[in-house]
Design a protein around this motif. Sequence first.
Motif, short mmCIF file in Angstrom:
data_model
loop_
_atom_site.label_atom_id
_atom_site.label_comp_id
_atom_site.label_asym_id
_atom_site.label_seq_id
_atom_site.Cartn_x
_atom_site.Cartn_y
_atom_site.Cartn_z
N SER A 135 0.83 -1.20 0.00
CA SER A 135 0.00 0.00 0.00
C SER A 135 0.86 1.25 0.00
O SER A 135 0.49 2.26 -0.62
CB SER A 135 -0.93 0.00 1.22
OG SER A 135 -0.18 -0.04 2.43
N ALA A 136 2.02 1.21 0.65
CA ALA A 136 2.92 2.37 0.63
C ALA A 136 3.40 2.66 -0.78
O ALA A 136 3.51 3.82 -1.20
CB ALA A 136 4.10 2.13 1.57
N VAL A 137 3.68 1.60 -1.54
CA VAL A 137 4.12 1.78 -2.93
C VAL A 137 2.99 2.35 -3.77
O VAL A 137 3.19 3.30 -4.56
CB VAL A 137 4.59 0.43 -3.52
CG1 VAL A 137 4.86 0.56 -5.02
CG2 VAL A 137 5.84 -0.05 -2.80
N MET A 138 1.76 1.83 -3.61
CA MET A 138 0.64 2.30 -4.42
C MET A 138 0.28 3.75 -4.10
O MET A 138 -0.07 4.52 -5.00
CB MET A 138 -0.58 1.41 -4.19
CG MET A 138 -0.47 0.02 -4.77
SD MET A 138 -0.05 0.03 -6.54
CE MET A 138 -1.34 1.05 -7.20
N ILE A 139 0.38 4.14 -2.84
CA ILE A 139 0.08 5.52 -2.47
C ILE A 139 1.07 6.50 -3.10
O ILE A 139 0.70 7.62 -3.47
CB ILE A 139 0.07 5.66 -0.94
CG1 ILE A 139 -1.10 4.89 -0.34
CG2 ILE A 139 -0.02 7.13 -0.51
CD1 ILE A 139 -1.08 4.81 1.17
N SER A 140 2.31 6.06 -3.24
CA SER A 140 3.34 6.95 -3.78
C SER A 140 3.27 7.13 -5.28
O SER A 140 3.90 8.04 -5.83
CB SER A 140 4.73 6.42 -3.39
OG SER A 140 4.97 5.17 -4.01
N VAL A 146 -0.26 5.98 -13.21
CA VAL A 146 -0.99 4.71 -13.15
C VAL A 146 -1.98 4.62 -14.31
O VAL A 146 -2.12 3.57 -14.95
CB VAL A 146 -1.72 4.57 -11.81
CG1 VAL A 146 -2.58 3.31 -11.79
CG2 VAL A 146 -0.72 4.53 -10.65
N GLY A 147 -2.67 5.72 -14.60
CA GLY A 147 -3.62 5.74 -15.70
C GLY A 147 -2.97 5.47 -17.04
O GLY A 147 -3.52 4.73 -17.88
N ILE A 148 -1.78 6.04 -17.27
CA ILE A 148 -1.07 5.81 -18.53
C ILE A 148 -0.69 4.34 -18.66
O ILE A 148 -0.82 3.74 -19.75
CB ILE A 148 0.17 6.72 -18.61
CG1 ILE A 148 -0.26 8.18 -18.75
CG2 ILE A 148 1.06 6.32 -19.78
CD1 ILE A 148 0.88 9.16 -18.66
N LEU A 149 -0.23 3.73 -17.57
CA LEU A 149 0.12 2.31 -17.60
C LEU A 149 -1.10 1.44 -17.90
O LEU A 149 -1.02 0.47 -18.67
CB LEU A 149 0.75 1.90 -16.27
CG LEU A 149 2.15 2.42 -15.98
CD1 LEU A 149 2.62 1.92 -14.61
CD2 LEU A 149 3.14 2.00 -17.06
N THR A 188 -8.99 3.77 -7.97
CA THR A 188 -9.23 2.73 -6.96
C THR A 188 -7.93 2.18 -6.39
O THR A 188 -7.85 1.90 -5.19
CB THR A 188 -10.06 1.58 -7.57
OG1 THR A 188 -11.34 2.08 -7.96
CG2 THR A 188 -10.25 0.46 -6.57
N LEU A 189 -6.91 2.03 -7.22
CA LEU A 189 -5.67 1.41 -6.75
C LEU A 189 -5.04 2.20 -5.61
O LEU A 189 -4.69 1.64 -4.56
CB LEU A 189 -4.69 1.29 -7.93
CG LEU A 189 -5.10 0.30 -9.02
CD1 LEU A 189 -4.10 0.32 -10.17
CD2 LEU A 189 -5.24 -1.10 -8.45
N GLY A 190 -4.91 3.50 -5.79
CA GLY A 190 -4.35 4.31 -4.72
C GLY A 190 -5.29 4.45 -3.54
O GLY A 190 -4.87 4.43 -2.38
N GLY A 191 -6.59 4.56 -3.83
CA GLY A 191 -7.57 4.69 -2.75
C GLY A 191 -7.66 3.45 -1.90
O GLY A 191 -7.76 3.52 -0.66
#
Length: 313
Positions: A135-140, A146-149, A188-191
């Motif tokens: 979760s620390a990685v996703m928040i950063s 993320v959208g471009i990927l 959603t991923l970061g949230g």
Amino acid sequence: MVFYIGRRLAFALITVFAAVLISFLLVHAAPGSPGAVVLGPSGTPAEIAAKNHELGWDQPLVIQFFKYVGGLFRGDLGTSLIDGHSIAADMATRLPVTTAIALFATIFSGAFGIVLGVTAAVRQGWLSRLVNSGSAVMISLPAFWVGILLVYFFSIQLNLLPATGYVSFADDPLGWAKSLVLPVLTLTLGGAAIVARTACAGMQAALRQEHMRTLRALGTAPWRIRYIHALRLASLPVVSVLGIQFIALFGGSVIIETLFALPGIGQASQAAVSSHDFPALIAVVIAATVVVVIVNLLLDLAVAALDPKLRTA
């Protein structure tokens, strides 16, 4: 409880009125005028003054403000200075787009985040460390990156989902769902990572409470202790995070709507600022404020229902 709801409703109305007043005054304090925007660079000072008089811009601010508020009560947000379209009709088509993105992203973030966080808190060990570090990685990670990927993987490589654009639900429900998948998944991923960390920490703190040990000593079933008593305590910070998350997603949707070419509130605010469309800019501020106030009110009521002590605070 009735007094608590009444007090929150009063605060909500005051907040909306303050937002209308402040945005109205800031627009009038800004350089330029509607006449200059409508006529453009070719307009002479005399023509601009005549246009401002026609639009009522030279009237006292008090009169203009109460006229505008009267129009709001009638559902009239004015007309655009750029093309003369009805701003209320434009908001009616844009609000569902931004609301759908923020709402679905919040729901899925809550669902996945709570499951991950509660599971990590109950299981402990390597799973807890994995959830916290992941979760620390996703928040950063920035949302636009993320959208471009996701666009590259799902749209370009797999050709499963549209990269950009929006389809109305009335025109094509399946196309509407497909047009929302990537924007919602991006948020959603970061949230979910934020909710997972919050749920994990809240669940761990709840399980260490003194009355949880008392329930164990009384022979209460472990599942009941975890998923009823402890989860109720842990839900307070999670509900607060979800409410704040929805507000942040709704108010900060400019980047996502620009990336995926979605006709929402964020895109409208960007266009209003760049074109100096004063009525449209005030309407965007009012619409966003009303949504935020409603969500905050519902959040207060949900938290008060979970923790009755807050009703007397």
